[in-house]
Write an enzyme that holds these catalytic residues in place. Structure first.
Site, PDB file in Angstrom:
ATOM      1  N   GLY A  15      25.037   1.502   7.923  1.00  0.00           N
ATOM      2  CA  GLY A  15      26.155   1.622   8.946  1.00  0.00           C
ATOM      3  C   GLY A  15      27.426   1.953   8.299  1.00  0.00           C
ATOM      4  O   GLY A  15      27.838   1.034   7.098  1.00  0.00           O
TER       5      GLY A  15
ATOM      6  N   CYS B  57      19.484  -2.066  15.750  1.00  0.00           N
ATOM      7  CA  CYS B  57      19.983  -0.571  15.840  1.00  0.00           C
ATOM      8  C   CYS B  57      19.504   0.115  17.327  1.00  0.00           C
ATOM      9  O   CYS B  57      19.470   1.303  17.258  1.00  0.00           O
ATOM     10  CB  CYS B  57      19.354  -0.032  14.434  1.00  0.00           C
TER      11      CYS B  57
END
Length: 223
Positions: free
Chosen positions: A156, A185
């Site tokens: 990320g 996710c």
């Protein structure tokens, strides 16, 4: 005299113990600003966090199944993820304007970094189209059980003024049951794994060595 290449080496820093998430974010943001302004050099910072959930800019409320740990909204890309003891988090603060102003290429390099680090432990990490992170194929426990794919590392990132921050998270030996409070996710139908879950007794120090050596293969020298 130091070579130009060594002068531009990335600072490598490992934080012992558990680092509170707000402290880490504040540090990253300040360092990223300093890098953008030319007041500081690039940095990779390795930490562990207490059990928390973080929500990226694409996070959906329905993917938070059980807020059993503190939840932090953050400016990185991606959806919900878990951080906790036994997971190595690598915060990567690089100047893409100096390197290559291409965020997709940068993310690809982060993936390659994780894949190479896992290979040091005999683990084949793989990318999957449409599924963020690094995945491993698990054989079925018996002939009737189909093979499955589990996620072993997450990514990320955030980029501001062409300086990166946030980064990667590699599952070394976390409590995998802690992932059950979220849809990791935003990807349903798949599990999570770790080096320990795969039967590997790698220490955090072992992982740090592998991460540093493979980082240098892709991004250049560290100091």
């Amino acid at each position: 005299m130091l070579s130009d290449r060594l002068k531009q080496a990335v600072e490598w820093r490992v934080r012992d113990g558990i680092t509170p998430y707000p402290e880490a974010v504040a540090f990253m943001e300040a360092r990223a600003d300093a890098i953008a302004d030319g007041r500081a050099g690039e940095l990779v910072w390795l930490v562990e966090h207490p059990p928390i959930y973080t929500a990226g800019t694409s996070a959906k409320d329905g993917d938070l199944l059980d807020a059993r740990f503190p939840v932090f909204r953050t400016g990185r890309g991606g959806q919900f993820t878990y951080h906790g003891p036994g997971q190595r988090v690598g915060y990567v603060m690089l100047d893409l304007k100096r390197r290559k102003a291409d965020v997709r290429a940068y993310v690809r390099d982060l993936e390659e970094w994780l894949i190479r680090a896992l290979a040091r432990f005999g683990v084949k990490g793989e990318r999957r189209d449409g599924r963020v992170g690094i995945w491993v194929v698990r054989a079925g426990a018996n002939l009737k059980e189909e093979r499955r794919e589990d996620k072993i590392a997450a990514l990320g990132v955030r980029v501001r003024h062409w300086v990166t921050f946030h980064g990667v998270a590699l599952n070394v030996a976390p409590d995998l049951s802690h992932f059950s409070g979220i849809v990791p996710c935003g990807i349903r139908g798949y599990g999570v794994t770790s080096l320990a879950d795969l039967g590997l007794k790698a220490s955090m120090a072992d992982v740090d060595v592998a991460l540093r050596e493979t980082f240098q293969e892709i991004f250049g020298p560290t100091v």
